[in-house]
Design a protein around this motif. Structure first.
Motif, PDB file in Angstrom:
ATOM      1  N   ARG A 131       1.070  12.881  -3.790  1.00  0.00           N
ATOM      2  CA  ARG A 131      -0.128  12.512  -3.025  1.00  0.00           C
ATOM      3  C   ARG A 131      -0.060  12.960  -1.573  1.00  0.00           C
ATOM      4  O   ARG A 131      -0.800  12.460  -0.734  1.00  0.00           O
ATOM      5  CB  ARG A 131      -0.338  10.992  -3.097  1.00  0.00           C
ATOM      6  CG  ARG A 131      -0.542  10.490  -4.519  1.00  0.00           C
ATOM      7  CD  ARG A 131      -0.994   9.057  -4.569  1.00  0.00           C
ATOM      8  NE  ARG A 131      -1.198   8.616  -5.938  1.00  0.00           N
ATOM      9  CZ  ARG A 131      -1.724   7.439  -6.272  1.00  0.00           C
ATOM     10  NH1 ARG A 131      -2.079   6.595  -5.323  1.00  0.00           N
ATOM     11  NH2 ARG A 131      -1.868   7.118  -7.542  1.00  0.00           N
ATOM     12  N   SER A 132       0.825  13.883  -1.263  1.00  0.00           N
ATOM     13  CA  SER A 132       0.950  14.395   0.094  1.00  0.00           C
ATOM     14  C   SER A 132       0.296  15.772   0.202  1.00  0.00           C
ATOM     15  O   SER A 132       0.412  16.586  -0.714  1.00  0.00           O
ATOM     16  CB  SER A 132       2.425  14.491   0.504  1.00  0.00           C
ATOM     17  OG  SER A 132       3.003  13.204   0.573  1.00  0.00           O
ATOM     18  N   ARG A 143       5.468   6.040  -0.098  1.00  0.00           N
ATOM     19  CA  ARG A 143       6.402   6.328  -1.185  1.00  0.00           C
ATOM     20  C   ARG A 143       6.878   7.784  -1.111  1.00  0.00           C
ATOM     21  O   ARG A 143       8.059   8.081  -1.302  1.00  0.00           O
ATOM     22  CB  ARG A 143       5.749   6.066  -2.540  1.00  0.00           C
ATOM     23  CG  ARG A 143       6.747   6.046  -3.708  1.00  0.00           C
ATOM     24  CD  ARG A 143       6.028   5.954  -5.043  1.00  0.00           C
ATOM     25  NE  ARG A 143       5.139   4.819  -5.136  1.00  0.00           N
ATOM     26  CZ  ARG A 143       5.509   3.598  -5.514  1.00  0.00           C
ATOM     27  NH1 ARG A 143       6.778   3.354  -5.805  1.00  0.00           N
ATOM     28  NH2 ARG A 143       4.620   2.616  -5.598  1.00  0.00           N
ATOM     29  N   ASP A 144       5.953   8.707  -0.822  1.00  0.00           N
ATOM     30  CA  ASP A 144       6.327  10.112  -0.715  1.00  0.00           C
ATOM     31  C   ASP A 144       7.255  10.352   0.475  1.00  0.00           C
ATOM     32  O   ASP A 144       8.206  11.143   0.392  1.00  0.00           O
ATOM     33  CB  ASP A 144       5.077  10.979  -0.569  1.00  0.00           C
ATOM     34  CG  ASP A 144       4.362  11.214  -1.894  1.00  0.00           C
ATOM     35  OD1 ASP A 144       4.886  10.767  -2.936  1.00  0.00           O
ATOM     36  OD2 ASP A 144       3.290  11.846  -1.884  1.00  0.00           O
ATOM     37  N   GLN A 186       0.828  -1.210   0.000  1.00  0.00           N
ATOM     38  CA  GLN A 186       0.000   0.000   0.000  1.00  0.00           C
ATOM     39  C   GLN A 186       0.869   1.270   0.000  1.00  0.00           C
ATOM     40  O   GLN A 186       0.649   2.180   0.815  1.00  0.00           O
ATOM     41  CB  GLN A 186      -0.956   0.020   1.203  1.00  0.00           C
ATOM     42  CG  GLN A 186      -1.957  -1.125   1.228  1.00  0.00           C
ATOM     43  CD  GLN A 186      -3.111  -0.874   2.163  1.00  0.00           C
ATOM     44  OE1 GLN A 186      -4.191  -0.457   1.748  1.00  0.00           O
ATOM     45  NE2 GLN A 186      -2.889  -1.125   3.449  1.00  0.00           N
ATOM     46  N   PRO A 187       1.855   1.341  -0.893  1.00  0.00           N
ATOM     47  CA  PRO A 187       2.803   2.459  -0.849  1.00  0.00           C
ATOM     48  C   PRO A 187       2.212   3.795  -1.237  1.00  0.00           C
ATOM     49  O   PRO A 187       2.774   4.839  -0.892  1.00  0.00           O
ATOM     50  CB  PRO A 187       3.870   2.034  -1.855  1.00  0.00           C
ATOM     51  CG  PRO A 187       3.128   1.198  -2.851  1.00  0.00           C
ATOM     52  CD  PRO A 187       2.121   0.433  -2.027  1.00  0.00           C
ATOM     53  N   ASP A 188       1.093   3.801  -1.951  1.00  0.00           N
ATOM     54  CA  ASP A 188       0.504   5.047  -2.433  1.00  0.00           C
ATOM     55  C   ASP A 188      -0.823   5.372  -1.750  1.00  0.00           C
ATOM     56  O   ASP A 188      -1.604   6.187  -2.247  1.00  0.00           O
ATOM     57  CB  ASP A 188       0.321   4.984  -3.953  1.00  0.00           C
ATOM     58  CG  ASP A 188       1.643   4.787  -4.668  1.00  0.00           C
ATOM     59  OD1 ASP A 188       2.592   5.531  -4.368  1.00  0.00           O
ATOM     60  OD2 ASP A 188       1.736   3.866  -5.508  1.00  0.00           O
ATOM     61  N   THR A 219       1.932   9.571   1.701  1.00  0.00           N
ATOM     62  CA  THR A 219       2.055   8.159   1.354  1.00  0.00           C
ATOM     63  C   THR A 219       3.439   7.668   1.756  1.00  0.00           C
ATOM     64  O   THR A 219       4.375   8.456   1.915  1.00  0.00           O
ATOM     65  CB  THR A 219       1.869   7.926  -0.151  1.00  0.00           C
ATOM     66  OG1 THR A 219       2.979   8.505  -0.867  1.00  0.00           O
ATOM     67  CG2 THR A 219       0.570   8.554  -0.651  1.00  0.00           C
TER      68      THR A 219
END
Length: 402
Positions: A168-169, A187-188, A60-62, A185
């Motif tokens: 997405r932040s 990833r972010d 669920q990285p994003d 996220t």
């Protein structure tokens, strides 16, 4: 954005024609599917190899979720940036306002630097209060001191997030205190941590400081990796009732640096154990496969109206992929670019990007640049290429109608 069109066999990549101006590049190299969810109990997890620019694990990285105090990485970035630009000095002082004292200091009953109300505190100490002690009072004071108010600072955070590619932040405050509209996220968070390490190597050392004393109150760094994980030197923990227990950590071993991000765990103990487990696996279970040497031609892009029909593309550095040991799955690579290219093309122009998948996981994404100049061709060549482009457009229009 189109898949790259190329018509010659390139080193270690087989070019497969998939249609007009579209190809997929496939390499039968050692690889593995995305790591199983069972590798960690964390609902959200991300493991990234900074040295090889490779994603090793993603769960669920994003998914946007509350970052808690991990949001202060962006507060730190903006402060570091102002220091580097010279608009802020470590010796500058900011006043601890009643707002900072009540919402982030001793009365808040949360993580605090315990700075005294109305006291003047140097930027260097506020940074340590925020990074080492996770002080909300320090973060609020830095935000207001730099931007005039915390809401104005949040606007700077969002603008900077877009510049850094944190798509997405969203930020609403400098502390990570609960706000339904403040999310990041995994990833972010990893991307932001990597930026801090690369852009501010000397200032990054603050994240490894084991403790800090202010107002005669000594507090140890809340990052559990610093005390018992070899090579760990950062970065930040976080907890709120909404976010659960989270951590972004980094460690170096045998010439490699890994960044791990976890969120949503039920206890600080689980957070520490899961971080160690993922890092151990990342350091021990992978081997490096070289796809392309530095300067080696990765692919060729079609050039319209050029003295030559194609321009070779190369990455800025060697392209490696990390693959789990003793696994025979495939690596899939694809070159994507905005096209068609029109002459002239200059050596060093960024043309597209190389993306490499290990199974279903995107593990490497690196820019590709023109490896040589391509000047304009003669009138005849430009006429032929122009006619080909018109025919191509006509075919696409016919297909669209069908």
């Amino acid at each position: 954005m189109n898949d790259l069109s190329g018509f010659s066999v390139l080193p270690r990549l087989r070019v497969v024609l998939a249609g007009l101006a579209m190809v997929a590049l496939t390499a039968p190299a050692s690889a593995a599917p995305a790591a199983k969810d069972g590798r960690t109990e964390a609902p959200i997890a991300f493991l990234y190899d900074l040295t090889s620019d490779a994603v090793l694990f993603a769960k669920q990285p994003d998914l946007p979720s509350p970052p808690a105090s991990m949001a202060t990485l962006m507060t730190t970035e903006l402060t570091f940036r102002a220091l580097e630009a010279g608009s802020l000095k470590e010796t500058d002082t900011f006043r601890i306002s009643e707002d900072a004292w009540r919402r982030g200091g001793a009365p808040s009953r949360g993580s605090a630097m315990f700075a005294k109300l109305n006291s003047q505190v140097a930027v260097s100490d506020l940074l340590r209060g925020m990074i080492v002690q996770s002080g909300g009072d320090a973060a609020i004071t830095l935000a207001a001191g730099i931007a005039g108010s915390e809401p104005a600072f949040a606007d700077l955070m969002n603008a900077r997030a877009q510049e850094l590619g944190l798509a997405r932040s969203r930020f609403r405050n400098a502390t990570g205190l609960p706000d339904p509209e403040q999310v990041m996220t995994a990833r972010d968070i990893s991307r932001l941590a990597a930026h801090l390490i690369r852009a501010y190597p000397e200032r990054y050392a603050l994240f490894a400081e084991p403790e800090f004393t202010w107002n005669k109150i000594a507090q140890r760094n809340r990052n559990p990796l610093l005390s018992d994980y070899p090579g760990a030197d950062g970065l930040k923990t976080g907890y709120t009732a909404d976010s659960g227990y989270g951590l972004v950590g980094s460690a170096r071993r045998d010439g490699r640096r890994l960044i791990v991000v976890l969120n949503g765990l039920e206890s600080s103990k689980a957070r520490a154990e899961e971080a160690r487990k993922l890092l151990d696996w990342g350091f021990s279970a992978f081997e490096t496969k070289r796809l392309f040497d530095a300067g080696e031609t990765v692919a060729e892009a079609r050039v319209f109206g050029g003295a030559t029909r194609h321009v070779p593309l190369a990455a800025d550095a060697a392209v490696d992929v990390l693959t789990p040991k003793n696994d025979d799955a495939r690596v899939i690579a694809r070159v994507v670019y905005d096209g068609p290219l029109t002459a002239p093309v200059r050596k060093g122009d960024r043309i597209g990007v190389l993306r490499v998948w290990r199974g279903e996981m995107l593990t490497v994404e690196t820019p590709l640049r023109a490896a040589e100049d391509v000047g304009e061709g003669g009138l005849g060549r430009r006429a032929v290429d122009g006619a080909m482009e018109l025919v191509g457009d006509w075919i696409h229009q016919v297909v669209a109608r069908i």
